[in-house]
Design an enzyme around this catalytic site. Structure first.
Site, short mmCIF file in Angstrom:
data_model
loop_
_atom_site.label_atom_id
_atom_site.label_comp_id
_atom_site.label_asym_id
_atom_site.label_seq_id
_atom_site.Cartn_x
_atom_site.Cartn_y
_atom_site.Cartn_z
N LYS A 35 -1.03 -1.71 0.02
CA LYS A 35 -1.19 -0.62 0.99
C LYS A 35 -0.44 -0.98 2.17
O LYS A 35 -0.19 -0.35 2.77
CB LYS A 35 -2.73 -0.53 1.42
C1 LIG Z 1 -6.20 0.89 -3.04
C2 LIG Z 1 -6.01 -0.17 -4.11
C3 LIG Z 1 -5.86 0.30 -5.54
C4 LIG Z 1 -5.66 1.70 -5.94
O1 LIG Z 1 -4.52 2.41 -5.45
P1 LIG Z 1 -4.58 4.18 -5.27
O2 LIG Z 1 -3.27 4.25 -4.81
O3 LIG Z 1 -5.75 4.59 -4.50
O4 LIG Z 1 -4.64 4.62 -6.67
C5 LIG Z 1 -5.74 -0.51 -6.42
N1 LIG Z 1 -5.78 -1.76 -6.12
C6 LIG Z 1 -6.13 -2.21 -4.92
C7 LIG Z 1 -6.10 -3.94 -4.84
C8 LIG Z 1 -6.16 -1.45 -3.84
O5 LIG Z 1 -6.29 -1.74 -2.55
#
Ligand SMILES: *Cc1c(COP(=O)(O)O)cnc(C)c1O
Length: 434
Positions: free
Chosen positions: A107
């Site tokens: 993210k």
């Molecule tokens: C946010 C997140 C996900 C999921 O990603 P999406 O884009 O919401 O499908 C998977 N793994 C981790 C560690 C995350 O922080």
């Protein structure tokens, strides 16, 4: 570039408005009205380009009409100042490690890009009114957003998190920063935090007095930059001579990450197909199997960033494939694992390959093991560093794991947070006094 709403009940907006609004007024998600296919020469040379140059070419296709070339280049280079290595785990299975950024989770890419793009628009408009970003978090999003926006001029970030329900490591990542980041410890649950944020966006009084925006994953400026690393994964496989029949497996929650990959495919990136790996929250898998989408309340699992019962980006997947269940099934397959299976996978992969998976990446790895065909090369996205889930990982593997220096630094900092009740009037009067 114009952005339309997936609900198609309102007019298109420009990029700046799509970024500032986040969600369209008809509650739909913004989509770019064109997805440009990148030229053959780009794909021929991609294995000789740096991650940043690859990403700039992709960014230019989306944002080049709205942001001048020099500024866009700066935004991209500034966002991607860390590597995204492709690591061989075993024959024909590679891990794309997305966890080398400031908070050790994928993210970071979207959050950093969004902060810089928003900062660019604020500067361009020469506005003196501060933009306030409100974000509710159960852990991961808050840390990525707070670190992404740290020190960006003209923006103040308020992170709302549930008291006592966020791990110490995660808490330290957004409560120790200071500067333009304020952590609000809410006496309530994550849902209470989220409803405070929602109420703030709907409060006419508050919006008349201050500029509010969100930084959640539906924002186009957070979502589209996630396409960058799919191109870089391909480039790295091409360098190894293994890029034919590339399959990408994405541990999915809100489906933002995988949808960015679907956009990359539309831009001509030769990915054969995708696998969406889920934990027990298998709403998408059920859609693939039945053609019917039935959201459900989420179930808590050890891969908790994927505990989503109504994936917000599903609307984008439907829109991209013009609501054709058949076309969606042609490009994406699904699979889901319960906690026992996730733990088994982590132990097994560690025993056989000496590779430590976090619970989210474990879903991705296992999905490849189960669904990959003999002629395919599989890449799974390792979405977070295992140390972010230290207790869970150590319990499962029965071994100590090292905390990277970056995380240790956060834990040395002093916690600064403000206690608030879950009552909206308290939150509102707090904001108005700032
Ligand atoms: C946010 C997140 C996900 C999921 O990603 P999406 O884009 O919401 O499908 C998977 N793994 C981790 C560690 C995350 O922080």
């Amino acid at each position: 570039m114009k952005y339309y709403s997936t609900n198609k009940l309102v007019n298109c907006v420009d990029l700046e408005n799509a970024v500032v609004k986040g969600l369209a007024e008809d509650k739909g998600l913004f989509m770019p009205d064109k997805i440009k296919v990148l030229p053959a020469s780009f794909y021929q040379n991609i294995d000789k380009m740096s991650f940043q140059d690859i990403a700039y070419n992709v960014a230019d296709a989306f944002f080049g009409e709205d942001v001048d070339a020099e500024s866009l280049k700066k935004i991209v280079y500034d966002t991607l100042n860390f590597d995204v290595p492709l690591v061989k785990v075993e024959d024909s299975i590679y891990s794309l490690e997305l966890f080398h950024g400031p908070t050790l989770a994928f993210k970071d890419v979207g959050a950093r890009f969004m902060s810089r793009l928003l900062g660019y628009f604020i500067q361009k408009e020469g506005e003196n009114k501060k933009v306030n970003v409100l974000v509710a978090t159960s852990g991961d999003t808050g840390s990525a957003v707070a670190n992404g926006f740290l020190g960006v001029k003209g923006i103040h970030v308020y992170v709302l998190y549930p008291k006592g329900k966020v791990s110490k490591i995660q808490e330290s990542q957004f409560t120790t920063l200071g500067q333009n980041i304020t952590a609000l410890e809410i006496d309530g649950t994550f849902d209470d935090c989220q409803s405070l944020v929602k109420s703030a966006f709907m409060d006419a009084d508050l919006n008349a007095k201050m500029k509010l925006t969100s930084a959640n994953s539906i924002n186009v400026a957070r979502f589209l930059p996630q396409a960058f690393y799919y191109f870089y994964a391909y480039a790295q496989l091409k360098k190894l001579g293994k890029a034919d029949n590339m399959v990408v497996c994405v541990p999915s929650g809100n489906f933002g990450n995988i949808t960015a990959g679907l956009f990359a495919k539309r831009m001509g990136l030769p990915i054969k197909r995708f696998i969406a790996a889920n934990n027990r929250n298998d709403i998408f898998l059920q859609y693939l199997l039945t053609g019917i989408y039935t959201p459900r309340p989420s179930i808590a699992t050890i891969a908790n960033a994927m505990d989503v019962g109504d994936p917000s980006n599903f609307a984008r997947v439907l829109d991209l494939y013009e609501h054709s269940h058949e076309s969606i099934c042609n490009d994406i397959s699904g699979v889901s694992y319960n906690d026992t299976q996730i733990a088994y996978t982590m132990r097994n992969c560690y025993a056989v390959n000496k590779y430590i998976l976090d619970p989210h990446g474990a879903c991705g790895y296992e999905a490849l093991k189960d669904m990959q065909k003999p002629d395919e090369t599989g890449v799974f996205l390792e979405t977070a560093h295992p140390a972010k889930f230290k207790d869970t990982v150590e319990n499962i593997l029965g071994t100590q794991i090292q905390i990277p220096a970056k995380l240790q630094e956060f834990m040395k900092g002093t916690k600064q947070s403000i206690d608030l009740s879950k009552d909206f009037e308290d939150f509102k009067s707090f904001l108005l006094k700032r």
